[in-house]
Design an enzyme around this catalytic site. Structure first.
Site, PDB file in Angstrom:
ATOM      1  N   GLU A  95      59.394  37.532  27.938  1.00 11.94           N
ATOM      2  CA  GLU A  95      58.298  36.623  28.263  1.00 11.94           C
ATOM      3  C   GLU A  95      57.423  37.165  29.374  1.00 11.94           C
ATOM      4  O   GLU A  95      57.886  37.908  30.232  1.00 11.94           O
ATOM      5  CB  GLU A  95      58.869  35.291  28.740  1.00 11.94           C
ATOM      6  CG  GLU A  95      59.540  34.542  27.639  1.00 11.94           C
ATOM      7  CD  GLU A  95      60.114  33.233  28.122  1.00 11.94           C
ATOM      8  OE1 GLU A  95      60.865  32.634  27.361  1.00 11.94           O
ATOM      9  OE2 GLU A  95      59.797  32.826  29.255  1.00 11.94           O
ATOM     10  N   CYS A 108      53.130  36.990  35.828  1.00 15.50           N
ATOM     11  CA  CYS A 108      54.576  37.048  36.049  1.00 15.50           C
ATOM     12  C   CYS A 108      55.197  37.887  34.935  1.00 15.50           C
ATOM     13  O   CYS A 108      55.033  37.569  33.759  1.00 15.50           O
ATOM     14  CB  CYS A 108      55.113  35.617  36.027  1.00 15.50           C
ATOM     15  SG  CYS A 108      56.899  35.521  36.115  1.00 15.50           S
ATOM     16  N   CYS A 115      69.275  38.147  31.083  1.00 12.46           N
ATOM     17  CA  CYS A 115      69.656  38.444  32.470  1.00 12.46           C
ATOM     18  C   CYS A 115      71.170  38.384  32.608  1.00 12.46           C
ATOM     19  O   CYS A 115      71.802  37.463  32.093  1.00 12.46           O
ATOM     20  CB  CYS A 115      69.002  37.448  33.419  1.00 12.46           C
ATOM     21  SG  CYS A 115      69.360  37.829  35.153  1.00 12.46           S
ATOM     22  N   CYS A 119      72.716  32.628  36.485  1.00 10.69           N
ATOM     23  CA  CYS A 119      72.542  31.414  37.301  1.00 10.69           C
ATOM     24  C   CYS A 119      72.645  30.208  36.357  1.00 10.69           C
ATOM     25  O   CYS A 119      72.026  30.206  35.284  1.00 10.69           O
ATOM     26  CB  CYS A 119      71.180  31.419  37.982  1.00 10.69           C
ATOM     27  SG  CYS A 119      70.927  32.877  38.998  1.00 10.69           S
ATOM     28  N   CYS A 122      69.376  28.481  34.845  1.00 12.31           N
ATOM     29  CA  CYS A 122      68.268  29.308  34.337  1.00 12.31           C
ATOM     30  C   CYS A 122      68.436  29.673  32.866  1.00 12.31           C
ATOM     31  O   CYS A 122      69.512  30.125  32.451  1.00 12.31           O
ATOM     32  CB  CYS A 122      68.170  30.577  35.185  1.00 12.31           C
ATOM     33  SG  CYS A 122      67.025  31.788  34.522  1.00 12.31           S
ATOM     34  N   CYS A 338      61.349  29.811  33.405  1.00 13.51           N
ATOM     35  CA  CYS A 338      61.836  31.165  33.174  1.00 13.51           C
ATOM     36  C   CYS A 338      62.766  31.292  31.949  1.00 13.51           C
ATOM     37  O   CYS A 338      63.827  30.687  31.914  1.00 13.51           O
ATOM     38  CB  CYS A 338      62.552  31.562  34.457  1.00 13.51           C
ATOM     39  SG  CYS A 338      63.390  33.097  34.488  1.00 13.51           S
TER      40      CYS A 338
HETATM   41  N1  SAH Z   1      66.068  37.158  38.732  1.00 17.39           N
HETATM   42  C1  SAH Z   1      65.134  36.959  39.765  1.00 17.39           C
HETATM   43  C2  SAH Z   1      63.718  36.791  39.265  1.00 17.39           C
HETATM   44  C3  SAH Z   1      63.518  35.945  38.046  1.00 17.39           C
HETATM   45  S1  SAH Z   1      63.798  34.222  38.252  1.00 17.39           S
HETATM   46  C4  SAH Z   1      65.538  35.805  40.651  1.00 17.39           C
HETATM   47  O1  SAH Z   1      66.413  35.030  40.259  1.00 17.39           O
HETATM   48  O2  SAH Z   1      64.998  35.701  41.728  1.00 17.39           O
HETATM   49  C5  SAH Z   1      62.407  33.730  39.236  1.00 17.39           C
HETATM   50  C6  SAH Z   1      62.619  32.441  39.989  1.00 17.39           C
HETATM   51  O3  SAH Z   1      62.664  31.332  39.062  1.00 17.39           O
HETATM   52  C7  SAH Z   1      63.916  32.403  40.782  1.00 17.39           C
HETATM   53  O4  SAH Z   1      63.690  31.944  42.098  1.00 17.39           O
HETATM   54  C8  SAH Z   1      64.743  31.433  39.976  1.00 17.39           C
HETATM   55  O5  SAH Z   1      65.711  30.821  40.783  1.00 17.39           O
HETATM   56  C9  SAH Z   1      63.706  30.469  39.443  1.00 17.39           C
HETATM   57  N2  SAH Z   1      64.154  29.692  38.283  1.00 17.39           N
HETATM   58  C10 SAH Z   1      64.888  30.111  37.229  1.00 17.39           C
HETATM   59  N3  SAH Z   1      65.091  29.107  36.348  1.00 17.39           N
HETATM   60  C11 SAH Z   1      64.487  28.010  36.864  1.00 17.39           C
HETATM   61  C12 SAH Z   1      64.346  26.662  36.436  1.00 17.39           C
HETATM   62  N4  SAH Z   1      64.872  26.239  35.298  1.00 17.39           N
HETATM   63  N5  SAH Z   1      63.650  25.810  37.223  1.00 17.39           N
HETATM   64  C13 SAH Z   1      63.083  26.248  38.384  1.00 17.39           C
HETATM   65  N6  SAH Z   1      63.172  27.492  38.835  1.00 17.39           N
HETATM   66  C14 SAH Z   1      63.869  28.385  38.092  1.00 17.39           C
HETATM   67 FE1  SF4 Z   2      68.670  35.941  36.200  1.00 17.28          FE
HETATM   68 FE2  SF4 Z   2      67.553  33.559  35.919  1.00 17.28          FE
HETATM   69 FE3  SF4 Z   2      69.340  33.959  37.829  1.00 17.28          FE
HETATM   70 FE4  SF4 Z   2      66.919  35.095  38.041  1.00 17.28          FE
HETATM   71  S1  SF4 Z   2      67.382  32.912  38.040  1.00 17.28           S
HETATM   72  S2  SF4 Z   2      68.919  36.052  38.405  1.00 17.28           S
HETATM   73  S3  SF4 Z   2      66.478  35.494  35.872  1.00 17.28           S
HETATM   74  S4  SF4 Z   2      69.727  34.075  35.627  1.00 17.28           S
END
Ligand code: SAH
Ligand code: SF4
Length: 348
Positions: A95, A108, A115, A119, A122, A338
């Site tokens: 994406e 972005c 990934c 997390c 996410c 994301c």
């Molecule tokens: N992997 C990196 C960059 C990609 S995620 C990281 O985690 O920093 C980019 C940002 O989007 C991160 O701060 C992540 O915590 C946030 N993010 C991911 N999924 C999300 C969601 N469902 N709602 C809000 N923020 C989210």
């Molecule tokens: Fe990976 Fe999503 Fe966690 Fe960023 S927030 S490290 S993209 S799993």
């Protein structure tokens, strides 16, 4: 060169490109013109290079590939944010998001297919990682976005799409080198922000890359145990991460951003804010609060925080002298968080 297997044009050295052009009957100055088209102007279709003869453009198109990413789906939100599902040469999907805000246009980009960090909140982490992107696939998202914007200027680049940038620095740093090359695309490093979910040693490698890129640290909580629950693979103590963010400021002079995705009842209490204030003491930074965008199928039950809790959290930080920004609605509709567009396309 086998026309069945076209080479990526931007991958060729200047010498190889010149040899190819001569083989196709071009003059040396035309090879130079092509080089500028590729590496300064960001050629996306040979038709654009109208200062080269049509026949040469056609032969070049037979031998060279210009793009490693193709748009397969677009999803536009009412606030103008546009999310693109892109297909790579091997059929994998990633994406890319374009976010217009007044005179600003922020792009972005993704660094991995999926990934590995996982997390729990996410969408990108839900299905694990398929592979790293190579540096062309990262650069080509930037070139594609410039083409989509046309006359409008791309003002900011954030590496916050799918994937963990710190786990693919070998491709990301060369791609950013190209993007910021003063002889090439000349995009300012100060307008580039890379987001890291952890990995202090890799953050330090990134900070020492020699350019003043911005760092966003996805800290989410000051509590080590809570953090392990939200990021099961996270091995590092929040204090180590904040130390790496301090070192980033030392190395680059750029103030880091601390990202906190707020989840109801998990990290949005006043005591969580207090812990955060204590942890961030001595770090010049801005805290970015992001109320969670719902993702279906999370491994633990999660809820978006109540508005009044978000406000109270923000006030608690501000009263103790922290700079705070709050990302409100953006991206909360149409699967805009994301990784959600790719997840939906895999499920359908
Ligand atoms: N992997 C990196 C960059 C990609 S995620 C990281 O985690 O920093 C980019 C940002 O989007 C991160 O701060 C992540 O915590 C946030 N993010 C991911 N999924 C999300 C969601 N469902 N709602 C809000 N923020 C989210
Ligand atoms: Fe990976 Fe999503 Fe966690 Fe960023 S927030 S490290 S993209 S799993």
């Amino acid at each position: 060169m086998d026309p069945e297997h076209k080479s990526l044009a931007r991958e060729l050295s200047q010498d190889t490109l010149t040899t190819l052009c001569m083989d196709l009957g071009a003059r040396p100055f035309q090879a130079k013109t092509l080089w500028r088209w590729l590496h300064v102007k960001g050629l996306r279709s040979f038709d654009q290079a109208t200062d080269l003869p049509k026949k040469l453009r056609e032969s070049l198109a037979d031998h060279l590939e210009l793009q490693s990413v193709q748009v397969v789906e677009e999803s536009l939100s009412h606030d103008g944010t546009c999310k693109y599902l892109l297909e790579l040469a091997d059929g994998e999907r990633i994406e890319m998001v374009l976010i217009p805000e007044g005179a600003r246009n922020t792009l972005c980009v993704s660094t991995q297919v999926g990934c590995p960090v996982g997390c729990v909140f996410c969408a990108s982490g839900l299905l694990g990682v398929r592979r790293n992107l190579d540096h062309h696939e990262i650069l080509d998202q930037f070139l594609l976005a410039r083409e989509i914007l046309g006359e409008k200027e791309l003002t900011n680049l954030v590496i916050m799409g799918m994937g963990e940038p710190m786990l693919n620095l070998d491709a990301l740093l060369p791609a950013l080198d190209r993007i910021t090359d003063p002889e090439g695309f000349h995009f300012s490093p100060r307008r580039i922000t890379v987001s890291a979910s952890g990995y202090p040693d890799k953050i330090r490698r990134f900070s020492k890359a020699g350019k003043s890129y911005n760092l966003a640290l996805s800290l989410h909580t000051a509590d080590a145990e809570q953090r392990r629950l939200l990021i099961p693979t996270a091995q590092h103590d929040p204090r180590e991460l904040v130390a790496a963010a301090k070192d980033h400021f030392q190395a680059t002079g750029r103030e880091p951003t601390i990202e906190i995705v707020l989840l109801r009842g998990r990290n949005d209490r006043i005591e969580d804010a207090d812990k955060l204030v204590r942890l961030l003491k001595g770090l010049q930074c801005t805290v970015n609060l992001i109320p969670w965008n719902r993702v279906e199928g999370t491994p633990i039950a999660l809820e978006r925080p109540y508005e009044d809790r978000v406000e109270a959290f923000r006030e608690a930080l501000e009263q103790r002298g922290l700079n705070v920004t709050l990302r409100r609605k953006r991206g909360s509709e149409k699967n805009a968080a994301c990784g959600q567009l790719r997840l939906r396309s895999l499920e359908s």
